[in-house]
Design a protein around this motif. Structure first.
Motif, mmCIF file in Angstrom:
data_model
loop_
_atom_site.group_PDB
_atom_site.id
_atom_site.type_symbol
_atom_site.label_atom_id
_atom_site.label_comp_id
_atom_site.label_asym_id
_atom_site.label_seq_id
_atom_site.Cartn_x
_atom_site.Cartn_y
_atom_site.Cartn_z
ATOM 1 N N GLY A 1 8.831 -10.035 -0.694
ATOM 2 C CA GLY A 1 9.319 -9.126 -1.837
ATOM 3 C C GLY A 1 8.018 -8.202 -2.215
ATOM 4 O O GLY A 1 7.094 -8.300 -1.616
ATOM 5 N N VAL A 2 8.692 -6.995 -2.973
ATOM 6 C CA VAL A 2 7.535 -6.033 -3.100
ATOM 7 C C VAL A 2 6.885 -6.460 -4.532
ATOM 8 O O VAL A 2 7.271 -6.740 -5.445
ATOM 9 C CB VAL A 2 8.631 -4.674 -3.803
ATOM 10 C CG1 VAL A 2 7.634 -3.610 -4.258
ATOM 11 C CG2 VAL A 2 9.323 -4.271 -2.366
ATOM 12 N N HIS A 3 5.442 -6.389 -4.095
ATOM 13 C CA HIS A 3 4.300 -6.635 -5.300
ATOM 14 C C HIS A 3 3.363 -5.480 -5.177
ATOM 15 O O HIS A 3 3.659 -4.523 -4.429
ATOM 16 C CB HIS A 3 3.730 -7.885 -4.992
ATOM 17 C CG HIS A 3 4.725 -9.009 -5.171
ATOM 18 N ND1 HIS A 3 5.310 -9.663 -6.266
ATOM 19 C CD2 HIS A 3 5.444 -9.826 -4.093
ATOM 20 C CE1 HIS A 3 6.060 -10.749 -6.299
ATOM 21 N NE2 HIS A 3 6.162 -10.686 -4.787
ATOM 22 N N CYS A 4 2.428 -5.759 -5.710
ATOM 23 C CA CYS A 4 1.095 -4.546 -6.326
ATOM 24 C C CYS A 4 -0.221 -5.301 -5.955
ATOM 25 O O CYS A 4 -0.098 -6.448 -6.620
ATOM 26 C CB CYS A 4 1.701 -3.814 -7.343
ATOM 27 S SG CYS A 4 0.365 -2.577 -7.493
ATOM 28 N N ILE A 5 -1.114 -4.521 -5.718
ATOM 29 C CA ILE A 5 -2.599 -5.095 -5.727
ATOM 30 C C ILE A 5 -2.918 -5.273 -7.116
ATOM 31 O O ILE A 5 -3.898 -5.991 -7.358
ATOM 32 C CB ILE A 5 -3.461 -4.526 -4.919
ATOM 33 C CG1 ILE A 5 -3.458 -2.629 -5.288
ATOM 34 C CG2 ILE A 5 -3.111 -4.523 -3.488
ATOM 35 C CD1 ILE A 5 -4.582 -1.996 -4.636
ATOM 36 N N TYR A 6 -2.386 -4.520 -8.113
ATOM 37 C CA TYR A 6 -2.775 -4.500 -9.505
ATOM 38 C C TYR A 6 -2.320 -5.772 -10.392
ATOM 39 O O TYR A 6 -2.578 -6.105 -11.331
ATOM 40 C CB TYR A 6 -2.223 -3.310 -10.205
ATOM 41 C CG TYR A 6 -3.123 -2.002 -9.922
ATOM 42 C CD1 TYR A 6 -4.538 -2.158 -9.894
ATOM 43 C CD2 TYR A 6 -2.466 -0.929 -9.377
ATOM 44 C CE1 TYR A 6 -5.024 -0.924 -9.450
ATOM 45 C CE2 TYR A 6 -3.127 0.148 -9.174
ATOM 46 C CZ TYR A 6 -4.467 0.163 -9.210
ATOM 47 O OH TYR A 6 -5.198 1.289 -8.787
ATOM 48 N N GLU A 7 -1.206 -6.621 -9.449
ATOM 49 C CA GLU A 7 -0.587 -7.643 -10.422
ATOM 50 C C GLU A 7 -1.622 -8.645 -10.854
ATOM 51 O O GLU A 7 -2.510 -9.021 -10.263
ATOM 52 C CB GLU A 7 0.498 -8.169 -9.288
ATOM 53 C CG GLU A 7 1.675 -7.332 -9.254
ATOM 54 C CD GLU A 7 2.886 -8.283 -8.434
ATOM 55 O OE1 GLU A 7 2.675 -9.417 -8.170
ATOM 56 O OE2 GLU A 7 3.557 -7.535 -7.953
#
Length: 370
Positions: free
Chosen positions: A359-365
């Motif tokens: 799934g699409v995530h982000c390093i800022y999560e």
């Protein structure tokens, strides 16, 4: 400070509260998690969310408008997004993947003789023979289904539809991929027929509905993208779509190349700059008076404001930036632009997560957005 970003707009018949749109994105998340992700983006202040890849046929990838469960999922999403004061658009989509051709690669993928990176170009090679060989009567059934799917989308709570001008539409439009000799091939008017029929089917079913069109442009010198049309073909292609009933355009680079071209990292040799696909907006703006939405590496509110203020684009679509910081619109509105978590276009957890089927995530999560 960001007056244009935060000004309302009549976007092809739909009033948007500001100029920021969440671009259609394959998130690859469990449905409940996807709804919450999109609700959170809506709560951050964007004007409209475009839900990517809504199938126009009963059998397709993702939730189906034609089933009780799928329809209920879309309705729940619409209620969640509308509850945050945000509009919702369904990107009506028809895949050009040849399922039979895909099956022959499954053993190689399962045994890891074919990597995920190798699979995409192999599948892309099957698109041209597939769309070239589709019987005309089947093509017409597919284009007619855009009207039926649009009706169901509106019933489910969507405010607008976008005809996905890439995938099957874009492959038919491309002289590189479409080698048909019937009324769907050869001249640009014939290659545009699939897209025109799809838009016309929506317009016949829903005469007043705003219809956005994802307009994909193929670049040469250097070559990027294989679907879609060339800039030189836009003066003929765009009016055909307008006459069919399109009310706005969402402009970007054509697909069926490397994913890192259409989702370019900051170090991309041709598309590493902010607003990397706006040159295609410039070309479309020369041949239409309809609203045009730009996309491509938009992160800087000062840059976005200037492009909107000068009329280079009428709306700004973002995906990775709103995943990195859903509050980008609210922070520009409230004078907190210096607190924005700017997307660095590393593609590590977003594109990387999608490619790894996580799934699409982000390093800022996990980090605060304040």
């Amino acid at each position: 400070m960001y007056e244009t970003i935060n000004s309302p707009l009549n976007y092809g018949g739909l009033t948007l509260k500001n100029r920021i749109i969440f671009a259609p994105t394959t998130l690859g998340l469990p449905w409940e998690e996807q709804v919450e992700r999109l609700r959170r983006i809506a709560a951050g202040g964007c004007a409209m969310i475009i839900v990517g890849d809504v199938p126009v046929l009963p059998h397709g990838f993702g939730p189906s408008l034609y089933t009780k469960k799928g329809f209920a999922q879309y309705r729940a999403l619409a209620e969640a997004v509308h509850g945050e004061g945000c509009k919702l658009c369904a990107q009506l989509h028809q895949s050009d993947a040849d399922l039979k051709a895909m099956l022959k690669y499954i053993p190689g993928v399962m045994t890891k003789r074919i990597s995920k990176e190798e699979l995409r170009p192999l599948l892309n090679q099957q698109v041209s023979p597939y769309i070239t060989g589709l019987p005309a009567e089947k093509v017409k059934k597919i284009t007619e289904s855009f009207g039926t799917a649009a009706e169901l989308a509106v019933q489910a709570g969507f405010d607008m539809v976008q005809v996905h001008g890439d995938r099957m539409c874009g492959s038919f439009a491309s002289s590189l991929m479409n080698h048909r000799t019937d009324e769907y091939g050869g001249s640009l008017e014939n290659r545009a027929r699939f897209a025109v029929e799809a838009v016309s089917a929506v317009r016949r079913s829903l005469p007043e509905l705003p219809i956005d069109f994802k307009l994909v442009v193929r670049q040469e010198e250097p070559h990027y993208g294989n679907a879609g049309v060339l800039e030189s073909e836009l003066p003929e292609f765009v009016p055909l779509l307008e006459r069919a009933g399109v009310t706005s355009f969402h402009v970007t680079l054509a697909n069926h190349g490397e994913l890192t071209d259409t989702i370019p990292p900051a170090n991309h040799p041709a598309f590493g700059m902010e607003g990397c696909f706006l040159r295609f907006c410039d070309a479309v703006k020369q041949v239409t008076h309809l609203p045009v939405c730009g996309v491509g590496g938009l992160t800087n509110p000062d840059f976005v404001e200037e492009q909107l203020r000068t009329g280079r684009m009428d709306c700004a679509a973002m995906s990775r930036q709103l995943i990195a910081d859903p509050d980008w619109p609210a922070k520009t509105r409230d004078g907190r632009a210096d607190a924005i978590h700017r997307c660095v276009r590393c593609n590590r957890a977003c594109l990387g997560g999608m490619m790894a089927h996580q799934g699409v995530h982000c390093i800022y999560e996990g980090k605060t957005n304040d």
